[in-house]
Design an enzyme around this catalytic site. Structure first.
Site, PDB file in Angstrom:
ATOM      1  CD  GLU A  44      -2.892   0.954   2.457  1.00 43.00           C
ATOM      2  OE1 GLU A  44      -3.983   1.539   2.407  1.00 43.00           O
ATOM      3  OE2 GLU A  44      -2.513   0.294   3.435  1.00 43.00           O
ATOM      4  CE  LYS A 118      -7.941   1.120   2.643  1.00 44.22           C
ATOM      5  NZ  LYS A 118      -6.701   1.421   3.418  1.00 44.22           N
ATOM      6  CB  CYS A 155      -5.061  -1.892   3.512  1.00 50.25           C
ATOM      7  SG  CYS A 155      -4.396  -1.975   5.207  1.00 50.25           S
TER       8      CYS A 155
END
Length: 280
Positions: A44, A118, A155
């Site tokens: 990330e 994300k 994540c």
């Protein structure tokens, strides 16, 4: 296209500046290519520290456009050089006030295929991401690459099963999950959630975590990155919990069809019964 895909991931320590961090990943990618890898993914916001441990406006300086920023262009050159598909997670600026936690996907010939943003943005101690990022708004794209159909889930997304499923419904064979998660918060979940997602959705997952401590907080990133197959089994060993590591593994995509015939989860879905799942 070969049924067996040699895939790689990098879990890295922060170097202290963007230029050396990118250069280090370039060398890992070249080594992966020397070992025969055809696809590689990074952690990330790979070219920056995990600045979300604090809430300071100065950290917006890490953001750049995607695909027209310097890092993605450099990774396009790297893809052409190595002949690898590359998953490139960065801090994206779309325009003034519009920032996203993003991963670009670059094909083996250097062409930009698209990006994932994300969806799920945490806001808890050590992970102040809502200060920086808007929620993703591009859906769950799956990209046709030189190695097969590749998706991305970033994540904190991994705690939400809906996106994993949508990637499967969109045809993913391999999903990269670039992360930055620390020892005290979720280490007991790290080797549960991604294998469970691989089984529930019957594809390969590449789980990538940072490693070490960085200058902006106390988070102890514990590495232990891995590939997991559609049966929920680790492909080779899990990476170190303390050291930087390049992980290269062979993934046999024929297993996807075999498992989907044995465990007919897609056949037995009941979308007609799931309306309550999307109610506020």
């Amino acid at each position: 296209m070969s049924h067996v895909v040699r895939a790689a991931l990098v879990q890295a320590t922060w170097t202290g500046d963007t230029e050396s961090m990118i250069a280090k990943h370039e060398e890992h990618a070249r080594e992966a290519a020397r070992q025969g890898a055809k696809v590689i993914g990074f952690q990330e916001v790979f070219n920056a520290p995990y600045f979300c441990q604090v809430q300071e406006p100065e950290h917006h300086r890490w953001a750049e456009p995607v695909p027209d920023g310097p890092t993605v262009r450099r990774m396009q050159d790297l893809a052409r050089e190595t002949g690898m598909v590359i998953v490139v997670p960065v801090f994206e600026i779309e325009g003034p006030g519009f920032y996203y936690n993003t991963a670009a996907v670059i094909d083996a010939d250097g062409s930009y295929l698209g990006k994932y943003r994300k969806h799920h943005i945490p806001q808890v101690r050590g992970f102040w991401e809502k200060y920086y990022f808007r929620p993703g708004n591009l859906g769950w794209p799956v990209f046709d690459t030189a190695v097969g159909r590749v998706g991305v889930y970033i994540c904190y997304d991994r705690h939400f099963p809906e996106g994993w499923r949508q990637l499967g419904l969109n045809g993913a064979q391999l999903v990269f999950n670039p992360s930055a998660t620390h020892r005290g918060l979720s280490s007991h979940l790290w080797q549960l959630e991604q294998p469970a997602a691989a089984v529930a959705n019957l594809y390969y997952v590449a789980a990538i975590n940072r490693v070490g401590q960085e200058e902006y907080g106390d988070n102890d990133f514990y590495g232990t990155s891995y590939f997991v197959d559609p049966r929920g089994r680790f492909v080779g060993d899990v990476a170190s919990d303390k050291e930087e590591e390049l992980v290269v593994r062979d993934l046999d995509f024929r297993l996807i069809d075999d498992v989907r015939q044995t465990w007919a989860f897609y056949r037995d879905r009941r979308p007609d019964a799931y309306e309550g799942l999307v109610q506020p």
